[in-house]
Design a protein around this motif. Structure first.
Motif, PDB file in Angstrom:
ATOM      1  N   TYR A  32       0.719  -1.116   0.035  1.00  0.00           N
ATOM      2  CA  TYR A  32      -0.158  -0.117  -0.031  1.00  0.00           C
ATOM      3  C   TYR A  32       1.059   1.304  -0.104  1.00  0.00           C
ATOM      4  CZ  TYR A  32      -3.569   3.445   1.348  1.00  0.00           C
ATOM      5  OH  TYR A  32      -4.203   4.478   1.363  1.00  0.00           O
ATOM      6  N   ASP A  38      -1.386   7.362  -5.511  1.00  0.00           N
ATOM      7  CA  ASP A  38      -1.016   6.019  -5.801  1.00  0.00           C
ATOM      8  C   ASP A  38      -1.969   5.206  -4.836  1.00  0.00           C
ATOM      9  OD1 ASP A  38       1.226   6.656  -7.398  1.00  0.00           O
ATOM     10  OD2 ASP A  38       2.450   6.973  -5.644  1.00  0.00           O
ATOM     11  N   PHE A  40      -5.231   4.306  -4.630  1.00  0.00           N
ATOM     12  CA  PHE A  40      -6.087   3.374  -5.394  1.00  0.00           C
ATOM     13  C   PHE A  40      -5.316   2.501  -6.390  1.00  0.00           C
ATOM     14  CE2 PHE A  40      -8.866   2.348  -9.219  1.00  0.00           C
ATOM     15  CZ  PHE A  40      -9.968   1.677  -8.357  1.00  0.00           C
ATOM     16  N   SER A  41      -4.378   2.783  -7.110  1.00  0.00           N
ATOM     17  CA  SER A  41      -3.658   1.912  -7.854  1.00  0.00           C
ATOM     18  C   SER A  41      -2.797   1.005  -7.057  1.00  0.00           C
ATOM     19  CB  SER A  41      -2.571   2.658  -8.761  1.00  0.00           C
ATOM     20  OG  SER A  41      -1.719   3.281  -8.165  1.00  0.00           O
ATOM     21  N   SER A  42      -2.335   1.186  -5.816  1.00  0.00           N
ATOM     22  CA  SER A  42      -1.777   0.320  -5.093  1.00  0.00           C
ATOM     23  C   SER A  42      -2.664  -0.809  -4.594  1.00  0.00           C
ATOM     24  CB  SER A  42      -1.140   0.971  -3.927  1.00  0.00           C
ATOM     25  OG  SER A  42      -2.021   1.478  -3.066  1.00  0.00           O
ATOM     26  N   GLU A  44      -5.548  -1.528  -6.223  1.00  0.00           N
ATOM     27  CA  GLU A  44      -5.865  -2.337  -7.496  1.00  0.00           C
ATOM     28  C   GLU A  44      -4.721  -3.463  -7.835  1.00  0.00           C
ATOM     29  OE1 GLU A  44      -8.129  -0.823 -11.101  1.00  0.00           O
ATOM     30  OE2 GLU A  44      -6.095  -0.039 -10.862  1.00  0.00           O
ATOM     31  N   TYR A  45      -3.591  -2.967  -7.658  1.00  0.00           N
ATOM     32  CA  TYR A  45      -2.315  -3.887  -7.660  1.00  0.00           C
ATOM     33  C   TYR A  45      -2.567  -5.127  -6.749  1.00  0.00           C
ATOM     34  CZ  TYR A  45       2.509  -5.719  -7.437  1.00  0.00           C
ATOM     35  OH  TYR A  45       3.360  -6.280  -7.569  1.00  0.00           O
ATOM     36  N   GLU A  49      -2.658  -8.383  -8.921  1.00  0.00           N
ATOM     37  CA  GLU A  49      -1.425  -8.762  -9.273  1.00  0.00           C
ATOM     38  C   GLU A  49      -0.838  -9.732  -7.760  1.00  0.00           C
ATOM     39  OE1 GLU A  49      -0.319  -8.504 -12.202  1.00  0.00           O
ATOM     40  OE2 GLU A  49      -1.908  -7.536 -12.788  1.00  0.00           O
TER      41      GLU A  49
END
Length: 82
Positions: A32, A38, A40-42, A44-45, A49
Motif C-alpha cells: 500500500y 497512488d 487506489f492503484s496500490s 488495485e495492484y 497482481e
C-alpha cells in the motif's frame, strides 16, 4: 463450568479479530502507498497482481466488521449480565 457458554467468549473473539487485523494489516503495508495519487492503484495492484492479495484484503475487511460486531455484543453481554 455450566455457566460458561458462547456469550462469555465475545471478548476473546474480539481479541482474535484484533490480532487478525494486525497480521493482515502488516502484510498489506508492503504493497500500500498512502498518497493521493497512488492509493487506489496500490490497492488495485494488491487485489489483482499480488498472490493471494485479494484474500488478505478480504480477511482484513471482514475481521474489522466482525471485531466491531463482537465488541458491541461483548459490551451488551457485560452490561446485561454483569
Amino acid at each position: 463450568p455450566p455457566h460458561v457458554n458462547i456469550f462469555y467468549c465475545f471478548g476473546g473473539i474480539t481479541l482474535v479479530c484484533f490480532l487478525i487485523q494486525v497480521a493482515s494489516g502488516f502484510a498489506m503495508t508492503f504493497y500500500y502507498r498512502p498518497s493521493v495519487v497512488d492509493a487506489f492503484s496500490s490497492i488495485e495492484y494488491l487485489m489483482t497482481e499480488v498472490n493471494f492479495g485479494w484474500l488478505i484484503r478480504s480477511i482484513h475487511r471482514w475481521s474489522a466488521s466482525m471485531m466491531v460486531l463482537m465488541m458491541i455484543l461483548h459490551v451488551c453481554r457485560v452490561y446485561l449480565t454483569g
